[in-house]
Design a protein around this motif. Structure first.
Motif, mmCIF file in Angstrom:
data_model
loop_
_atom_site.group_PDB
_atom_site.id
_atom_site.type_symbol
_atom_site.label_atom_id
_atom_site.label_comp_id
_atom_site.label_asym_id
_atom_site.label_seq_id
_atom_site.Cartn_x
_atom_site.Cartn_y
_atom_site.Cartn_z
ATOM 1 N N PHE A 1 0.826 -1.212 0.000
ATOM 2 C CA PHE A 1 0.000 0.000 0.000
ATOM 3 C C PHE A 1 0.861 1.263 0.000
ATOM 4 O O PHE A 1 0.540 2.247 -0.689
ATOM 5 N N LYS A 2 1.948 1.241 0.732
ATOM 6 C CA LYS A 2 2.832 2.408 0.757
ATOM 7 C C LYS A 2 3.397 2.692 -0.632
ATOM 8 O O LYS A 2 3.418 3.836 -1.095
ATOM 9 N N ASP A 3 3.832 1.637 -1.324
ATOM 10 C CA ASP A 3 4.420 1.791 -2.654
ATOM 11 C C ASP A 3 3.393 2.259 -3.690
ATOM 12 O O ASP A 3 3.768 2.779 -4.739
ATOM 13 N N ASN A 4 2.110 2.042 -3.393
ATOM 14 C CA ASN A 4 1.067 2.432 -4.342
ATOM 15 C C ASN A 4 0.323 3.699 -3.935
ATOM 16 O O ASN A 4 -0.761 3.992 -4.448
ATOM 17 N N GLY A 5 0.913 4.451 -2.989
ATOM 18 C CA GLY A 5 0.392 5.774 -2.677
ATOM 19 C C GLY A 5 -0.795 5.832 -1.736
ATOM 20 O O GLY A 5 -1.535 6.819 -1.720
ATOM 21 N N TYR A 6 -0.981 4.801 -0.911
ATOM 22 C CA TYR A 6 -2.086 4.784 0.049
ATOM 23 C C TYR A 6 -1.636 5.386 1.381
ATOM 24 O O TYR A 6 -0.475 5.252 1.777
#
Length: 335
Positions: free
Chosen positions: A26-31
C-alpha cells in the motif's frame, strides 16, 4: 507452549513478513494508512453479530444516559465506513487491524477476533479497478512472503498440506477469472453434483457453491460480481440499468478457502442512498453518512481481505484457529 512448536513458529514468522508486505504494497502504491476505531456506534454490515461495549453498571443520577458514550457502542466489524470518510480527503487509504464478530460458531472458518485488510479508493467508477487491486495485493504479498520465508513456507507445503506448492504456483502465474453472479448460478445449476443447498438466483452462494465454482475454474481464483440488490448492504452501488436488479459488488473466491475478499463500488448518489436507508429504517442512524454525499462526494469503492483467510489460502491450513497466535472463539478466551 504452543508458540514454541515448529509449525506455529514458522506460521508466526510468515505472519510477520506478510504483515510487512501488506504495508509495503500500500505504501508503494500511494495509500495513506488510517487507524480506524475499534469501538464504534455503527454495525457496518447490518448483520447484528456485534459485541456491545459497556463499562460495569454504576448507580447514576435519575434520568442520566445509561450509555458510556451516550449511544450504544460496539467492537468494530469493519473500518470501511471510516475509511470512506478519509478517502474524501486522501483519495487512497487503507486500514489493517482487528475486527470482531459475535458469531456463535465453532467451525474451522470462524473466529470472534481476526484481522482485516481494508482499502478505499476515490475516483473509481469500475469494479475492474477494484478487482485489479485485489489481485495485485494477493500476488505481490505472496511473492514477498515466498522470498523472505521460503523455509517456513516449505514446512507447511511438505508436512501440513502436500501439493499446496503447485496449487499456489497456479494461483500466482494465472490471471484471475471473472464471472457474474448470474453466470455463476447457471454454472451451478448445470453441475452434475448434488448440493445441500439448491442454487437459485437471489440466494446467497454457500460454501459448497464457492468450492465448486473454484473447481470449475481449474482451481484458479475467481471474481464473482454483480450480486442481487437484496443480498448486499445499503452502501453498495445500485446497477440501475441491469435487467436483473443487482449492485456493483464483487467477491474473490480462492481454492481451499472460498471467499477471501469482498468489495464494491459505493453508492455515491444521495437520492439512491437516502431512499434505501429510508426503506431499511436506518436514515437517522446514518445521517452522517448521507452528509458525506450531500456536501460533495466522488465515485469511490473499496474492499476487505481477511488476513487469516489469506494465510490459510497460501499455506493450505484447514483450521483458521491455527493461523493466529491467540485464537478467540465461543467458550474460549483463556489468556
Amino acid at each position: 507452549m504452543r508458540c514454541r512448536s515448529n509449525s506455529l513458529g514458522a506460521l508466526l514468522r510468515i505472519r510477520s513478513e506478510a504483515t510487512g508486505a501488506i504495508h509495503s504494497f500500500f505504501k508503494d502504491n500511494g495509500y495513506t494508512h488510517i487507524h480506524t476505531p475499534i469501538i464504534t456506534s455503527n454495525d457496518c454490515e447490518g448483520a447484528g453479530e456485534v459485541f456491545q461495549v459497556e463499562p460495569p453498571k454504576e448507580a447514576g443520577e435519575p434520568g442520566e444516559n445509561p450509555h458510556f458514550f451516550n449511544v450504544p457502542a460496539f467492537l468494530t466489524v469493519s473500518g470501511q465506513l471510516h475509511l470512506e470518510v478519509m478517502a474524501g480527503a486522501f483519495t487512497k487509504v487503507y486500514a489493517f487491524g482487528p475486527t470482531f464478530r459475535a458469531d456463535n460458531s465453532q467451525s474451522r472458518k470462524h473466529l470472534a477476533e481476526f484481522y482485516m485488510v481494508e482499502a478505499e479508493l476515490a475516483f473509481v467508477e469500475s469494479l475492474q479497478d477494484i478487482m485489479q487491486v485485489m489481485e495485485d495485493l494477493f500476488k505481490r504479498v505472496t511473492d514477498m512472503v515466498l522470498s523472505k520465508c521460503s523455509r517456513d513456507v516449505e514446512l507447511f507445503h511438505k508436512h501440513v498440506a502436500p501439493g499446496q506448492e503447485a496449487k499456489l504456483e497456479k494461483m500466482l502465474t494465472n490471471q484471475f477469472i471473472t464471472m457474474s453472479y448470474t453466470e455463476a448460478i447457471e454454472v451451478l445449476k448445470q453441475a452434475h453434483e448434488v448440493f445441500t443447498y439448491k442454487p437459485e438466483w437471489g440466494h446467497d452462494l454457500q460454501s459448497e457453491h464457492e468450492r465448486y465454482l473454484v473447481k470449475h475454474c481449474g482451481e484458479i481464483p475467481v471474481f464473482i460480481f454483480n450480486y442481487p440488490y437484496d443480498l448486499k448492504p445499503f452502501y453498495m452501488r445500485d446497477n440501475e440499468e441491469d435487467v436483473h436488479h443487482t449492485v456493483a459488488a464483487v467477491d474473490l473466491l480462492v481454492p481451499g478457502v472460498g471467499e477471501l475478499c469482498g468489495g464494491s463500488l459505493r453508492e455515491d448518489r444521495l437520492d439512491f442512498l437516502q431512499s434505501r436507508l429510508r426503506r431499511l429504517g436506518l436514515e437517522d442512524t446514518y445521517q452522517w453518512y448521507l452528509e458525506l454525499r450531500h456536501f460533495g462526494s466522488t465515485p469511490h469503492g473499496g474492499f476487505g481481505m481477511g488476513f487469516e483467510r489469506y494465510l490459510r489460502c497460501i499455506l493450505g491450513v484447514e483450521n483458521i484457529k491455527d493461523v493466529i497466535p491467540f485464537p478467540r472463539f465461543p467458550h474460549s478466551c483463556i489468556l
